[in-house]
Design a protein around this motif. Structure first.
Motif, PDB file in Angstrom:
ATOM      1  N   ASP A 145     154.745  48.824 -62.754  1.00 20.26           N
ATOM      2  CA  ASP A 145     155.094  47.579 -63.440  1.00 20.26           C
ATOM      3  C   ASP A 145     154.562  47.565 -64.865  1.00 20.26           C
ATOM      4  O   ASP A 145     153.589  48.248 -65.186  1.00 20.26           O
ATOM      5  CB  ASP A 145     154.538  46.371 -62.679  1.00 20.26           C
ATOM      6  N   LYS A 146     155.176  46.749 -65.696  1.00 17.75           N
ATOM      7  CA  LYS A 146     154.751  46.615 -67.091  1.00 17.75           C
ATOM      8  C   LYS A 146     153.280  46.217 -67.152  1.00 17.75           C
ATOM      9  O   LYS A 146     152.798  45.436 -66.337  1.00 17.75           O
ATOM     10  CB  LYS A 146     155.625  45.597 -67.823  1.00 17.75           C
ATOM     11  N   SER A 147     152.566  46.791 -68.081  1.00 21.17           N
ATOM     12  CA  SER A 147     151.158  46.479 -68.373  1.00 21.17           C
ATOM     13  C   SER A 147     150.223  46.656 -67.180  1.00 21.17           C
ATOM     14  O   SER A 147     149.146  46.065 -67.150  1.00 21.17           O
ATOM     15  CB  SER A 147     151.036  45.047 -68.902  1.00 21.17           C
ATOM     16  N   LYS A 148     150.589  47.458 -66.208  1.00 23.87           N
ATOM     17  CA  LYS A 148     149.760  47.644 -65.009  1.00 23.87           C
ATOM     18  C   LYS A 148     149.082  49.002 -64.999  1.00 23.87           C
ATOM     19  O   LYS A 148     149.546  49.956 -65.608  1.00 23.87           O
ATOM     20  CB  LYS A 148     150.612  47.516 -63.737  1.00 23.87           C
ATOM     21  N   THR A 149     147.965  49.059 -64.260  1.00 22.97           N
ATOM     22  CA  THR A 149     147.250  50.306 -64.012  1.00 22.97           C
ATOM     23  C   THR A 149     147.225  50.564 -62.514  1.00 22.97           C
ATOM     24  O   THR A 149     146.905  49.662 -61.740  1.00 22.97           O
ATOM     25  CB  THR A 149     145.812  50.239 -64.564  1.00 22.97           C
ATOM     26  N   LEU A 150     147.580  51.791 -62.124  1.00 25.11           N
ATOM     27  CA  LEU A 150     147.565  52.189 -60.717  1.00 25.11           C
ATOM     28  C   LEU A 150     146.502  53.263 -60.501  1.00 25.11           C
ATOM     29  O   LEU A 150     146.357  54.164 -61.328  1.00 25.11           O
ATOM     30  CB  LEU A 150     148.915  52.790 -60.312  1.00 25.11           C
TER      31      LEU A 150
ATOM     32  N   SER B 211     154.920  54.788 -73.767  1.00 27.21           N
ATOM     33  CA  SER B 211     154.100  55.816 -73.135  1.00 27.21           C
ATOM     34  C   SER B 211     153.391  55.301 -71.888  1.00 27.21           C
ATOM     35  O   SER B 211     153.238  54.106 -71.679  1.00 27.21           O
ATOM     36  CB  SER B 211     153.065  56.332 -74.128  1.00 27.21           C
ATOM     37  N   LEU B 212     152.960  56.269 -71.089  1.00 28.20           N
ATOM     38  CA  LEU B 212     152.045  56.029 -69.982  1.00 28.20           C
ATOM     39  C   LEU B 212     150.745  56.732 -70.336  1.00 28.20           C
ATOM     40  O   LEU B 212     150.740  57.747 -71.029  1.00 28.20           O
ATOM     41  CB  LEU B 212     152.589  56.631 -68.681  1.00 28.20           C
ATOM     42  N   THR B 213     149.631  56.191 -69.856  1.00 26.39           N
ATOM     43  CA  THR B 213     148.329  56.828 -70.055  1.00 26.39           C
ATOM     44  C   THR B 213     147.830  57.367 -68.725  1.00 26.39           C
ATOM     45  O   THR B 213     147.888  56.672 -67.706  1.00 26.39           O
ATOM     46  CB  THR B 213     147.303  55.831 -70.634  1.00 26.39           C
TER      47      THR B 213
ATOM     48  N   ASN C 102     131.252  66.465 -57.855  1.00 29.71           N
ATOM     49  CA  ASN C 102     130.236  66.346 -56.812  1.00 29.71           C
ATOM     50  C   ASN C 102     130.211  64.988 -56.138  1.00 29.71           C
ATOM     51  O   ASN C 102     129.822  64.875 -54.983  1.00 29.71           O
ATOM     52  CB  ASN C 102     128.847  66.633 -57.394  1.00 29.71           C
ATOM     53  N   GLN C 103     130.598  63.932 -56.882  1.00 31.80           N
ATOM     54  CA  GLN C 103     130.495  62.573 -56.351  1.00 31.80           C
ATOM     55  C   GLN C 103     131.839  61.878 -56.212  1.00 31.80           C
ATOM     56  O   GLN C 103     132.071  61.188 -55.226  1.00 31.80           O
ATOM     57  CB  GLN C 103     129.591  61.735 -57.254  1.00 31.80           C
ATOM     58  N   SER C 104     132.705  62.015 -57.222  1.00 34.76           N
ATOM     59  CA  SER C 104     133.950  61.251 -57.172  1.00 34.76           C
ATOM     60  C   SER C 104     134.989  61.773 -58.152  1.00 34.76           C
ATOM     61  O   SER C 104     134.662  62.422 -59.144  1.00 34.76           O
ATOM     62  CB  SER C 104     133.672  59.777 -57.489  1.00 34.76           C
ATOM     63  N   LEU C 105     136.230  61.453 -57.839  1.00 36.15           N
ATOM     64  CA  LEU C 105     137.362  61.718 -58.717  1.00 36.15           C
ATOM     65  C   LEU C 105     138.271  60.493 -58.673  1.00 36.15           C
ATOM     66  O   LEU C 105     138.664  60.052 -57.591  1.00 36.15           O
ATOM     67  CB  LEU C 105     138.144  62.947 -58.268  1.00 36.15           C
ATOM     68  N   LEU C 106     138.551  59.941 -59.842  1.00 38.21           N
ATOM     69  CA  LEU C 106     139.437  58.785 -59.947  1.00 38.21           C
ATOM     70  C   LEU C 106     140.512  59.118 -60.970  1.00 38.21           C
ATOM     71  O   LEU C 106     140.204  59.502 -62.092  1.00 38.21           O
ATOM     72  CB  LEU C 106     138.662  57.539 -60.391  1.00 38.21           C
ATOM     73  N   ILE C 107     141.778  58.984 -60.571  1.00 33.74           N
ATOM     74  CA  ILE C 107     142.892  59.215 -61.478  1.00 33.74           C
ATOM     75  C   ILE C 107     143.733  57.948 -61.527  1.00 33.74           C
ATOM     76  O   ILE C 107     144.173  57.446 -60.490  1.00 33.74           O
ATOM     77  CB  ILE C 107     143.748  60.418 -61.049  1.00 33.74           C
ATOM     78  N   GLU C 108     143.941  57.454 -62.763  1.00 32.85           N
ATOM     79  CA  GLU C 108     144.679  56.211 -62.967  1.00 32.85           C
ATOM     80  C   GLU C 108     145.847  56.434 -63.929  1.00 32.85           C
ATOM     81  O   GLU C 108     145.748  57.234 -64.856  1.00 32.85           O
ATOM     82  CB  GLU C 108     143.768  55.143 -63.563  1.00 32.85           C
ATOM     83  N   ILE C 109     146.921  55.690 -63.689  1.00 32.39           N
ATOM     84  CA  ILE C 109     148.085  55.699 -64.578  1.00 32.39           C
ATOM     85  C   ILE C 109     148.275  54.276 -65.086  1.00 32.39           C
ATOM     86  O   ILE C 109     148.290  53.330 -64.299  1.00 32.39           O
ATOM     87  CB  ILE C 109     149.352  56.152 -63.838  1.00 32.39           C
ATOM     88  N   THR C 110     148.428  54.130 -66.413  1.00 27.28           N
ATOM     89  CA  THR C 110     148.659  52.823 -67.023  1.00 27.28           C
ATOM     90  C   THR C 110     150.003  52.826 -67.735  1.00 27.28           C
ATOM     91  O   THR C 110     150.302  53.749 -68.502  1.00 27.28           O
ATOM     92  CB  THR C 110     147.550  52.472 -68.034  1.00 27.28           C
TER      93      THR C 110
END
Length: 170
Positions: free
Chosen positions: A31-36, A64-66, A142-150
């Motif tokens: 969606d517009k202006s959203k981060t997943l 664009s997407l980030t 070692n602790q975490s991985l977070l991947i986000e798309i905006t």
């Protein structure tokens, strides 16, 4: 003399301590202006590939997407797609082709052929440029991985392709 056996040596990665993990989202909507959050892993593991491609642009502006990749609480990649079919992410060297310029193309990303071209930068990339980072080996966490798309468009929803290849610690 007989047959001699190779003796084990120290070093290297014990791949038996990891379970392969792959994720592909093809023509997914944002969606517009959203981060997943598309990947959210707690614990040990590694990232071999994380690639984002903007599938469609619903207006004449170049939207664009980030893609933001946070490893062990530190942002290691934050870059954008430039427009339709452009790619950003962390890409292994073997996915690239050299045409004599500082640009690369990647085929069959997210089960679909794309003709995306973008600038190549050295890992890590956190300047929100239109670029990818090439890596010669997996990136371990070692602790975490977070991947986000905006979705940087404030008017239109967008479609994207996303692929992740890595492994989870056992």
């Amino acid at each position: 003399m007989g047959i001699q056996r190779l003796q084990p040596v120290s070093g290297g990665t014990d791949w038996s301590k990891y379970v392969p993990y792959c994720l592909t989202q093809s023509e997914a909507n944002i969606d517009k202006s959203k981060t997943l959050q598309v990947v959210n892993i707690t614990g040990k593991g590694y990232l071999s590939l994380a690639a984002l491609c903007l599938a469609t642009v619903y207006n004449p502006r170049r939207i664009s997407l980030t893609l933001k990749i946070t490893i062990d609480g530190v942002v290691k990649h934050q870059a954008q797609t430039l427009g339709a079919s452009d790619i950003t992410g962390i890409i292994p060297l073997e996915f690239t082709s050299n045409d004599g310029t500082n640009r690369i193309g990647i085929k069959e990303l997210a089960t679909r052929s794309v003709a995306g071209y973008t600038a190549v930068k050295t890992y890590p990339v956190t300047d929100e440029s239109f670029s990818i980072a090439l890596v010669a080996q997996p990136i371990f966490f070692n602790q975490s991985l977070l991947i986000e798309i905006t979705n940087n468009d404030h008017v239109y929803n967008q479609q994207y392709h996303f692929s992740f290849v890595g492994g989870l610690g056992t």
